[in-house]
Write a protein that holds these residues in place. Structure first.
Motif, mmCIF file in Angstrom:
data_model
loop_
_atom_site.group_PDB
_atom_site.id
_atom_site.type_symbol
_atom_site.label_atom_id
_atom_site.label_comp_id
_atom_site.label_asym_id
_atom_site.label_seq_id
_atom_site.Cartn_x
_atom_site.Cartn_y
_atom_site.Cartn_z
ATOM 1 N N ALA A 1 0.851 -1.203 0.000
ATOM 2 C CA ALA A 1 0.000 0.000 0.000
ATOM 3 C C ALA A 1 0.879 1.243 0.000
ATOM 4 C CB ALA A 1 -0.914 -0.016 1.218
ATOM 5 N N THR A 2 1.944 1.209 0.804
ATOM 6 C CA THR A 2 2.863 2.348 0.870
ATOM 7 C C THR A 2 3.519 2.562 -0.491
ATOM 8 O OG1 THR A 2 3.339 1.588 3.101
ATOM 9 C CG2 THR A 2 4.733 3.348 2.237
ATOM 10 N N LEU A 3 3.936 1.473 -1.122
ATOM 11 C CA LEU A 3 4.572 1.565 -2.437
ATOM 12 C C LEU A 3 3.627 2.170 -3.467
ATOM 13 C CD1 LEU A 3 6.664 -1.733 -2.750
ATOM 14 C CD2 LEU A 3 7.500 0.630 -2.723
ATOM 15 N N VAL A 4 2.384 1.666 -3.444
ATOM 16 C CA VAL A 4 1.388 2.179 -4.397
ATOM 17 C C VAL A 4 1.169 3.668 -4.173
ATOM 18 C CG1 VAL A 4 -1.072 2.118 -5.010
ATOM 19 C CG2 VAL A 4 0.227 -0.009 -4.842
ATOM 20 N N ALA A 5 1.045 4.033 -2.894
ATOM 21 C CA ALA A 5 0.820 5.445 -2.552
ATOM 22 C C ALA A 5 1.997 6.299 -3.025
ATOM 23 C CB ALA A 5 0.627 5.584 -1.045
ATOM 24 N N ALA A 6 3.233 5.795 -2.774
ATOM 25 C CA ALA A 6 4.429 6.546 -3.165
ATOM 26 C C ALA A 6 4.459 6.744 -4.682
ATOM 27 C CB ALA A 6 5.677 5.804 -2.704
ATOM 28 N N LEU A 7 4.135 5.663 -5.371
ATOM 29 C CA LEU A 7 4.106 5.728 -6.845
ATOM 30 C C LEU A 7 3.086 6.773 -7.304
ATOM 31 C CD1 LEU A 7 5.511 4.164 -9.175
ATOM 32 C CD2 LEU A 7 3.400 2.837 -9.379
ATOM 33 N N GLY A 8 1.926 6.730 -6.607
ATOM 34 C CA GLY A 8 0.864 7.696 -6.934
ATOM 35 C C GLY A 8 1.355 9.119 -6.757
ATOM 36 N N VAL A 9 2.021 9.371 -5.619
ATOM 37 C CA VAL A 9 2.524 10.722 -5.328
ATOM 38 C C VAL A 9 3.517 11.149 -6.414
ATOM 39 C CG1 VAL A 9 3.956 12.062 -3.728
ATOM 40 C CG2 VAL A 9 2.104 10.631 -2.847
ATOM 41 N N ILE A 10 4.420 10.187 -6.763
ATOM 42 C CA ILE A 10 5.422 10.495 -7.791
ATOM 43 C C ILE A 10 4.735 10.842 -9.117
ATOM 44 C CG2 ILE A 10 7.230 9.470 -9.254
ATOM 45 C CD1 ILE A 10 8.105 7.946 -6.641
ATOM 46 N N LEU A 11 3.712 10.061 -9.463
ATOM 47 C CA LEU A 11 2.998 10.296 -10.726
ATOM 48 C C LEU A 11 2.324 11.668 -10.726
ATOM 49 C CD1 LEU A 11 1.387 6.839 -11.593
ATOM 50 C CD2 LEU A 11 3.140 8.087 -12.862
ATOM 51 N N VAL A 12 1.647 11.959 -9.610
ATOM 52 C CA VAL A 12 0.946 13.251 -9.525
ATOM 53 C C VAL A 12 1.952 14.406 -9.593
ATOM 54 C CG1 VAL A 12 -0.372 14.749 -7.959
ATOM 55 C CG2 VAL A 12 -1.081 12.368 -8.322
ATOM 56 N N LEU A 13 3.054 14.267 -8.833
ATOM 57 C CA LEU A 13 4.085 15.319 -8.842
ATOM 58 C C LEU A 13 4.664 15.497 -10.250
ATOM 59 C CD1 LEU A 13 6.085 14.829 -5.507
ATOM 60 C CD2 LEU A 13 4.624 16.754 -6.165
ATOM 61 N N GLY A 14 4.924 14.360 -10.872
ATOM 62 C CA GLY A 14 5.481 14.389 -12.232
ATOM 63 C C GLY A 14 4.532 15.097 -13.183
ATOM 64 N N TYR A 15 3.260 14.774 -13.059
ATOM 65 C CA TYR A 15 2.234 15.389 -13.923
ATOM 66 C C TYR A 15 2.194 16.908 -13.699
ATOM 67 C CZ TYR A 15 -2.351 16.809 -15.575
ATOM 68 O OH TYR A 15 -3.359 17.459 -16.190
ATOM 69 N N LEU A 16 2.180 17.284 -12.397
ATOM 70 C CA LEU A 16 2.113 18.710 -12.054
ATOM 71 C C LEU A 16 3.350 19.440 -12.565
ATOM 72 C CD1 LEU A 16 0.617 18.775 -8.445
ATOM 73 C CD2 LEU A 16 -0.434 19.576 -10.560
#
Lengths: 151, 207
Positions: free
Chosen positions: B10-25
């Motif tokens: 879950a932590t990994l998925v969340a981290a990946l999500g954060v990275i994706l969102v940050l990357g997009y922004l």
């Protein structure tokens, strides 16, 4: 003998002058002065120079009784910035036309000695590198937009 | 044990999500601001670029600042009156734009900003501009205030070397279009054509 020599030198000089005029292969056409707003310190004059000869000539100086000073200029737009460049000479190649027109080559007429308005005209004395001199009478005209110039 | 594994994934998925969102922004912020679209000599700024405060004076000695640009469309050209060729040529084009697109009654104003304040003042501009159109506004001010405006518009000017008691001023050849919210909306590079300028304004006013 001396006197005769002097006389012949004189004749020769006169002949050269006449020849210079007769030999001028430069034609000046469609000269006009852009009417400026009242009190303007500078005006512009435009015309077309045609070299009908086989040798290059250059417009090197212009004088006129109505102005303190006349300069040969080019408006140059480089990288979006308009600059006026003073030219020492404006070359006219054999069998070529050089157009002085708004946004390009022009004469800059400094400090008119009288208020000039459309309908008046000014005298411009053009001097060329070949020695030729031409006097042009240029009417003062109100400038219309680009398209209207050709009417 | 199972819960711990689940927690890690879950932590990994969340981290990946954060990275994706940050990357997009990050990608968005790199791509988004000041997109400029050029069509037929007109460069449109998307979004329009707000102008900073500045303080000039017009030919009637009235303050000419940001508020004077609000609520109407403004065509702005930088020049000087000791300019016999390109400045009057451009002002004649602006006069033709006025004929096609309209003026004060249509909420459009035409502004000539002199970048030669050492020779041009309210009186000089007051004699110069009515010749082109009685509605035309002439404005100038100190170099600091002029720079504030030119820099914000991406315009340029510089006095040339003195020569025989006179000097030229090099200046942007462009005409700038300011929207009713006092933002730079478009610029026209020139050579200027009245019909094209009027069409450009019409297009921006419409959409």
């Amino acid at each position: 003998m001396v006197q005769y020599k002097r006389f012949s030198v004189g004749v020769m000089l006169m002949m050269t002058c006449l020849l210079a005029v007769a030999d001028s292969n430069i034609l000046v056409r469609d000269a006009w002065v852009r009417e400026a707003p009242p009190g303007a310190a500078v005006l512009a004059a435009y015309f077309t120079l045609e070299n009908t000869g086989t040798k290059e000539d250059k417009l090197v100086a212009v004088r006129g009784p109505d102005f303190a000073k006349i300069e040969i200029h080019a408006t140059e737009i480089r990288d979006g910035v308009a600059r006026m460049i003073a030219l020492d000479a404006l070359p006219i190649s054999p069998h070529a036309l050089v157009k002085l027109a708004p946004g390009g080559y022009h004469l800059m007429l400094h400090h008119p000695r009288r208020e000039l308005a459309a309908g008046m005209s000014v005298k411009l004395e053009l001097r060329f590198d070949s020695g030729a001199q031409l006097t042009v009478v240029a009417p003062v005209r109100r400038a219309e937009s680009g398209a209207a110039h050709h009417h | 044990m199972v819960t711990r594994k689940a927690l890690i994934s879950a932590t990994l998925v969340a981290a990946l999500g954060v990275i994706l969102v940050l990357g997009y922004l990050a990608g968005r912020t790199f791509r988004e601001p000041a997109r400029a679209i050029s069509i037929a000599g007109m460069t449109v700024l998307e979004p329009a670029s707000p102008l900073p405060e500045f303080r000039l004076h017009d030919q009637n000695n009235q303050v000419f600042d940001l508020t004077r640009l609000q609520g109407k469309w403004s065509f702005v050209f930088f020049g000087y009156t000791h300019c016999p060729d390109i400045c009057p040529t451009t002002l004649v084009v602006m006069r033709d734009v006025q004929k096609i697109a309209g003026g004060r009654e249509q909420g459009i104003q035409y502004i000539f900003v002199s970048v030669d304040p050492d020779r041009d003042n309210a009186a000089t501009l007051g004699r110069y501009l009515p010749y082109f159109h009685p509605e035309f506004i002439g404005a100038t001010g100190g170099h600091g205030e002029l720079m504030r405006l030119t820099r914000a518009l991406g315009a340029y000017y510089e006095s040339g070397e003195a020569r025989g008691g006179s000097y030229e001023v090099h200046h942007s050849a462009a005409i700038f279009l300011i929207d009713p919210e006092a933002r730079l909306r478009a610029l026209f590079a020139g050579p200027h054509d009245a019909a094209r300028l009027a069409q450009g304004l019409q297009r921006l006013k419409g959409g």
